[in-house]
Design a protein around this motif. Structure first.
Motif: not given
Length: 463
Positions: A182-187
């Motif tokens: 989530e921190a890297s922008g994955a759904p």
């Protein structure tokens, strides 16, 4: 040293349980199967269609970095040991690091293109969709790290079903995974888990219309359930890996490697050496070197009987002894040894239960055989046709080739500890699902994808 290690484990586990209490059961966990699958399904569609290959690579690379930073690996390893009571902390640290560093990622994929007189054909690997991943108590955290990296690298979403005996460590490992994603922008929801493991929930998960593939690592019952679900499945099967040492082997190296492989995480890995067939003319010297390398020989028939009574329940291992250390097992039958003892060595005939039953503990039966031919025949019988794993120590090329061909195992290791075949000192990707039953072998991202073919007739060939 032992007290210091126990104190370390106690401190780490206390801190983790405190965090779990503060944060709730799991930030990625769901009590209801429908909710877990729905979250993973929505996230998977976005992951497959809205994220480029380069973007997926960035997410996976960050996940590796985050899992290797700080105390993550030590924390979840200590928690797994405390929760399950199985294995060795030093080896668990190796397994988790291995799962993070040597599991292949998106770079493993390549498009196949063939052009000819009739045009161009492309074949690419496509995600199945949402995968139900059933994890074992023997490798709960390593399986989570390994399967997450493999499955999302192929564009899939995942719903984990933890083993009831390893829920806390599995959930904690998944919290670290989802925090990084989530921190890297994955759904959000790309990786989810059930927080209430039960046979009912497992059945609901495998039958759910939103699940496109089942990956089952565990006992034969779980694998049978996956295979009978009517859906595509990746299934690890049983094993009872034999190791042969012939008269041409480097005996000192063979002794060391057999002890290291057999005792790795107290013999929990399915690939670990479970029974030893030694050619008689070298058996005494081999045994001498094994005793120098961490083996303790149990000679008294009364003590052997006590060990059998402790470790066996009919034709199955006593679950209370699975993954326990050699000193712990010996202490239960009234023998105290030093902490440097890694394996209990027992000379037995071929038909002994220690040979024929997959024990999953550092008890190694040594069977003397007349020659290589007898060793090979005995290995075939002891492996029971599972075609899982086997090993040999030899410098005789014909012996090595004959055994590899005859055993037909998914994994065959020559002149190394068995764990070299999953990347510890071996130049190969790591896998904690060895899919013998369904044929994928040591799983990679390719194992969790399906081939799609596209043909363009009459165009794009440029020569």
């Amino acid at each position: 040293m032992a007290m210091a290690k126990e104190q370390l484990i106690e401190n780490v586990v206390g801190r983790v349980l405190s965090l779990l209490g503060e944060e709730g059961a799991s930030s990625c966990g769901y009590e209801k199967v429908d909710e877990a699958v729905a979250a993973a399904g929505a996230a998977q569609k976005a992951w497959q269609w809205d994220f480029s290959l380069e973007a997926r690579m960035r997410v996976v690379d960050r996940l590796r970095r985050d899992l290797l930073e700080g105390d993550v690996i030590r924390e979840v390893s200590a928690l797994a040991l405390e929760e399950t009571g199985m294995g060795r902390l030093d080896d668990k640290l190796i397994k988790k690091r291995l799962a993070v560093e040597k599991t292949p990622g998106p770079e493993f994929f390549a498009t196949k293109a063939v052009s000819g007189d009739h045009g161009l054909v492309l074949e690419e690997l496509s995600p199945f969709g949402v995968i139900a991943s059933i994890t074992p108590s023997t490798n709960p955290v390593a399986s989570v790290f390994n399967n997450t990296l493999c499955m999302i690298s192929g564009g899939n979403g995942v719903v984990f079903a933890p083993h009831p005996g390893a829920v806390k460590s599995t959930l904690r490992a998944l919290e670290h995974v989802t925090r990084s994603l989530e921190a890297s922008g994955a759904p959000s929801g790309l990786v989810t888990t059930l927080t209430q493991p039960s046979m009912e929930n497992l059945g609901l998960l495998m039958e759910h219309r939103g699940i496109q593939l089942i990956s089952a690592t565990g006992g034969p019952g779980v694998v049978r359930a996956a295979l009978s679900s009517g859906k595509p499945a990746v299934g690890a099967g049983p094993g009872n890996p034999p190791v042969v040492v012939d008269e041409t082997a480097d005996l000192r190296a063979a002794a060391r490697d057999v002890i290291l492989g057999c005792s790795f995480d107290n013999n929990l890995p399915c690939i670990a050496e479970k029974e030893l067939f030694a050619v008689n003319c070298i058996a005494d010297e081999l045994k001498k070197h094994m005793l120098e390398s961490g083996a303790f020989e149990l000679k008294d028939p009364k003590d052997v009987g006590k060990l059998m009574e402790l470790t066996l329940r009919g034709d199955a291992p006593n679950k209370a002894c699975v993954g326990k250390s050699a000193p712990w097992l010996l202490e239960q039958i009234g023998l105290k040894v030093g902490g440097d003892v890694r394996v209990i060595l027992v000379e037995t005939p071929e038909d002994h239960p220690f040979v024929q039953v997959e024990m999953l503990m550092p008890v190694l039966p040594l069977v003397r055989v007349a020659d290589f031919d007898e060793a090979l025949a005995a290995s075939l019988r002891a492996e029971h046709g599972f075609r899982h794993s086997a090993a040999i120590h030899s410098t005789h090329v014909v012996h090595m080739s004959r055994m590899a061909r005859a055993m037909e195992t998914t994994i065959f290791t020559k002149n190394a500890p068995s764990y070299a075949s999953i990347g510890v000192g071996g130049d190969c990707p790591t896998a904690f699902t060895i899919a013998t039953t369904t044929g994928q072998g040591p799983t990679t991202p390719l194992s969790f994808c399906r081939t799609r073919r596209c043909l363009l007739h009459g165009a794009f060939r440029i020569v």
